[in-house]
Design a protein around this motif. Sequence first.
Motif, PDB file in Angstrom:
ATOM      1  N   VAL A 291      -0.444  -8.491 -14.009  1.00  0.00           N
ATOM      2  CA  VAL A 291       0.715  -8.196 -13.383  1.00  0.00           C
ATOM      3  C   VAL A 291       0.613  -6.952 -12.727  1.00  0.00           C
ATOM      4  CG1 VAL A 291       1.870  -6.998 -15.463  1.00  0.00           C
ATOM      5  CG2 VAL A 291       3.275  -7.873 -13.377  1.00  0.00           C
ATOM      6  N   LYS A 292      -0.196  -5.740 -13.248  1.00  0.00           N
ATOM      7  CA  LYS A 292      -0.593  -4.664 -12.444  1.00  0.00           C
ATOM      8  C   LYS A 292      -1.348  -4.713 -11.184  1.00  0.00           C
ATOM      9  CE  LYS A 292       0.071  -1.953 -16.927  1.00  0.00           C
ATOM     10  NZ  LYS A 292      -0.589  -0.859 -17.910  1.00  0.00           N
ATOM     11  N   ARG A 293      -2.269  -5.536 -11.453  1.00  0.00           N
ATOM     12  CA  ARG A 293      -3.148  -5.726 -10.204  1.00  0.00           C
ATOM     13  C   ARG A 293      -2.439  -6.343  -9.211  1.00  0.00           C
ATOM     14  NH1 ARG A 293      -6.567  -7.984 -14.149  1.00  0.00           N
ATOM     15  NH2 ARG A 293      -6.616  -9.975 -13.078  1.00  0.00           N
ATOM     16  N   ALA A 294      -1.365  -7.247  -9.436  1.00  0.00           N
ATOM     17  CA  ALA A 294      -0.741  -7.933  -8.467  1.00  0.00           C
ATOM     18  C   ALA A 294       0.129  -7.054  -7.898  1.00  0.00           C
ATOM     19  CB  ALA A 294       0.089  -9.137  -9.280  1.00  0.00           C
ATOM     20  N   LEU A 295       0.793  -5.980  -8.405  1.00  0.00           N
ATOM     21  CA  LEU A 295       1.478  -5.150  -7.937  1.00  0.00           C
ATOM     22  C   LEU A 295       0.610  -4.097  -6.871  1.00  0.00           C
ATOM     23  CD1 LEU A 295       3.790  -3.534 -10.501  1.00  0.00           C
ATOM     24  CD2 LEU A 295       4.461  -4.472  -8.331  1.00  0.00           C
ATOM     25  N   VAL A 296      -0.483  -3.859  -7.364  1.00  0.00           N
ATOM     26  CA  VAL A 296      -1.165  -2.903  -6.413  1.00  0.00           C
ATOM     27  C   VAL A 296      -1.491  -3.783  -5.061  1.00  0.00           C
ATOM     28  CG1 VAL A 296      -3.707  -2.061  -5.921  1.00  0.00           C
ATOM     29  CG2 VAL A 296      -2.578  -1.731  -8.275  1.00  0.00           C
ATOM     30  N   GLU A 298       0.225  -6.343  -3.809  1.00  0.00           N
ATOM     31  CA  GLU A 298       1.595  -6.554  -3.116  1.00  0.00           C
ATOM     32  C   GLU A 298       1.974  -5.306  -2.286  1.00  0.00           C
ATOM     33  OE1 GLU A 298       5.530  -8.508  -2.518  1.00  0.00           O
ATOM     34  OE2 GLU A 298       3.489  -9.118  -3.033  1.00  0.00           O
ATOM     35  N   LEU A 299       1.610  -4.118  -2.829  1.00  0.00           N
ATOM     36  CA  LEU A 299       2.273  -3.067  -2.496  1.00  0.00           C
ATOM     37  C   LEU A 299       1.510  -2.002  -1.442  1.00  0.00           C
ATOM     38  CD1 LEU A 299       4.173  -1.684  -5.523  1.00  0.00           C
ATOM     39  CD2 LEU A 299       5.130  -2.919  -3.555  1.00  0.00           C
ATOM     40  N   ALA A 300       0.127  -2.357  -1.630  1.00  0.00           N
ATOM     41  CA  ALA A 300      -0.831  -1.259  -0.936  1.00  0.00           C
ATOM     42  C   ALA A 300      -2.102  -2.113  -0.263  1.00  0.00           C
ATOM     43  CB  ALA A 300      -1.437  -0.498  -2.196  1.00  0.00           C
ATOM     44  N   ALA A 309      -9.019   7.572  -3.148  1.00  0.00           N
ATOM     45  CA  ALA A 309      -7.949   7.297  -2.532  1.00  0.00           C
ATOM     46  C   ALA A 309      -7.342   6.060  -3.434  1.00  0.00           C
ATOM     47  CB  ALA A 309      -8.125   6.608  -1.227  1.00  0.00           C
ATOM     48  N   LEU A 310      -8.145   5.206  -3.889  1.00  0.00           N
ATOM     49  CA  LEU A 310      -7.747   4.084  -4.920  1.00  0.00           C
ATOM     50  C   LEU A 310      -7.044   4.651  -6.025  1.00  0.00           C
ATOM     51  CD1 LEU A 310      -7.349   1.180  -5.109  1.00  0.00           C
ATOM     52  CD2 LEU A 310      -9.782   0.953  -5.987  1.00  0.00           C
ATOM     53  N   ALA A 311      -7.671   5.765  -6.538  1.00  0.00           N
ATOM     54  CA  ALA A 311      -7.004   6.573  -7.924  1.00  0.00           C
ATOM     55  C   ALA A 311      -5.917   6.944  -7.645  1.00  0.00           C
ATOM     56  CB  ALA A 311      -8.370   7.516  -8.230  1.00  0.00           C
ATOM     57  N   PRO A 318       3.657   3.727  -4.805  1.00  0.00           N
ATOM     58  CA  PRO A 318       5.166   3.558  -4.171  1.00  0.00           C
ATOM     59  C   PRO A 318       5.588   2.067  -4.259  1.00  0.00           C
ATOM     60  CG  PRO A 318       3.579   3.898  -2.541  1.00  0.00           C
ATOM     61  CD  PRO A 318       2.726   3.763  -3.656  1.00  0.00           C
ATOM     62  N   LEU A 319       6.769   2.130  -4.886  1.00  0.00           N
ATOM     63  CA  LEU A 319       7.640   0.818  -4.827  1.00  0.00           C
ATOM     64  C   LEU A 319       8.922   0.889  -4.111  1.00  0.00           C
ATOM     65  CD1 LEU A 319       8.105  -2.189  -5.362  1.00  0.00           C
ATOM     66  CD2 LEU A 319       8.557  -1.565  -7.910  1.00  0.00           C
ATOM     67  N   PRO A 320       8.901   0.736  -2.807  1.00  0.00           N
ATOM     68  CA  PRO A 320      10.359   0.667  -1.989  1.00  0.00           C
ATOM     69  C   PRO A 320      11.254  -0.292  -2.735  1.00  0.00           C
ATOM     70  CG  PRO A 320       8.302   0.559  -0.638  1.00  0.00           C
ATOM     71  CD  PRO A 320       7.807   0.155  -1.535  1.00  0.00           C
ATOM     72  N   LEU A 321      12.442  -0.025  -2.784  1.00  0.00           N
ATOM     73  CA  LEU A 321      13.624  -0.837  -3.252  1.00  0.00           C
ATOM     74  C   LEU A 321      14.640  -0.932  -2.295  1.00  0.00           C
ATOM     75  CD1 LEU A 321      13.623   0.580  -6.924  1.00  0.00           C
ATOM     76  CD2 LEU A 321      12.551  -1.400  -6.247  1.00  0.00           C
TER      77      LEU A 321
END
Length: 393
Positions: A291-296, A298-300, A309-311, A318-321
């Motif tokens: 799920v954490k990798r999916a977020l990365v 999805e968002l980046a 830069a990846l670190a 950032p997760l825009p809402l």
Amino acid sequence: MATALVIGGGPAGLMAAEALSAAGLSVTLAEKMPTMGRKFLMAGKSGLNLTKDEGFEAFLAAYEEAAPLLAPALADFGPEQVRAWAEGLGQSLFTGSTGRVFPTGMKASPLLRAWLARLSAQGVVLRTRWDWQGFTDGGCRFATPDGEQVVQADVTVLAMGGASWPRLGSDGSWAAQLAPVIGPVTPFAPSNCGFRRSWSPHMQPHFGAPLKAVALSAGGKETRGEWVLSASGVEGGAIYALSRPLRDGAMLQIDLAPDLTREEIAGRLARGRASESLSNRLRKALKLDPVKRALVNELARPLPADPQALASLVKALPLPLEGPQEIARAISTAGGLPFDRLTPALMLRDRPGTFAAGEMLDWDAPTGGYLLTACLATGLWAGRAAAAWAQTA
């Protein structure tokens, strides 16, 4: 004997009724729902968090700008007093690792049953399905199963809640009925709530999956805790803790590896094989779960190949809402009756002898025991002040 009317059967109203009856007044408590404490019981379904075991100054600071206004009531009935009160109702308690205090059985129902039994023994008359319709001729008008009823009392305590979970009774309808007396109230806003986010179809397999061992920040505030992705956005305790800055438009940032520095992360990523995909490098070098990798991703995307830069993304993703979820789904609400319409005793300046308490007041507390403690404290404060007023007026 002096008489008192309490409107609202949640924690603040019940506490006001307890204070008034203990002072020797004849008390009627009116609740528009079929039973008392419905939202209180709902809060206990996931574990009734009564208060927070921490020093008073740190506890008070959680209320931010409302802290000076709530300080007298909380000094009188803060975390230590809440514990003693619950134990006096036969509830054994324990303190969790984060300082949150719960009944050993976790549920609200045993405490509520004991509380209602004590109020009945003290002579408090409990009226259910009594829906307040406003003031009239010095009294209060109610719609009841037996038709309209008008109650006149020496003092009245209003404790009708905010505007969240309307199906449990807190719908904020009192604001329109009270406006002719005090003027408009501060508009309600959701608090301790989830936030909307439109996801790509790739995120669907991760809905409901908990995110653990992460740190969240927004608007200068930071928290660690569990939260989840949902089809409509993000929810969970860590999100609720940041609901105020997020509601105000602050950007949510996620630290996916809070126990590692940026340099440590970059070093681990740099040691990966050049032929590995960046997603695999995140999995192997940092042990990020799916799920954490999916977020990365999805968002980046596209992900930067440079380890530094990846670190930086891993430490501050950032997760825009898209704004808070609807107010009916919020745990609580901000807004309500402004403190400048009240005396320090929580009496309405424009209606002497009428007091207010609980979530009706315009304050915004986080979860974690702060919300419930302040409802209990202001209910007790208003109840005692109302009893003193009735006995000296």
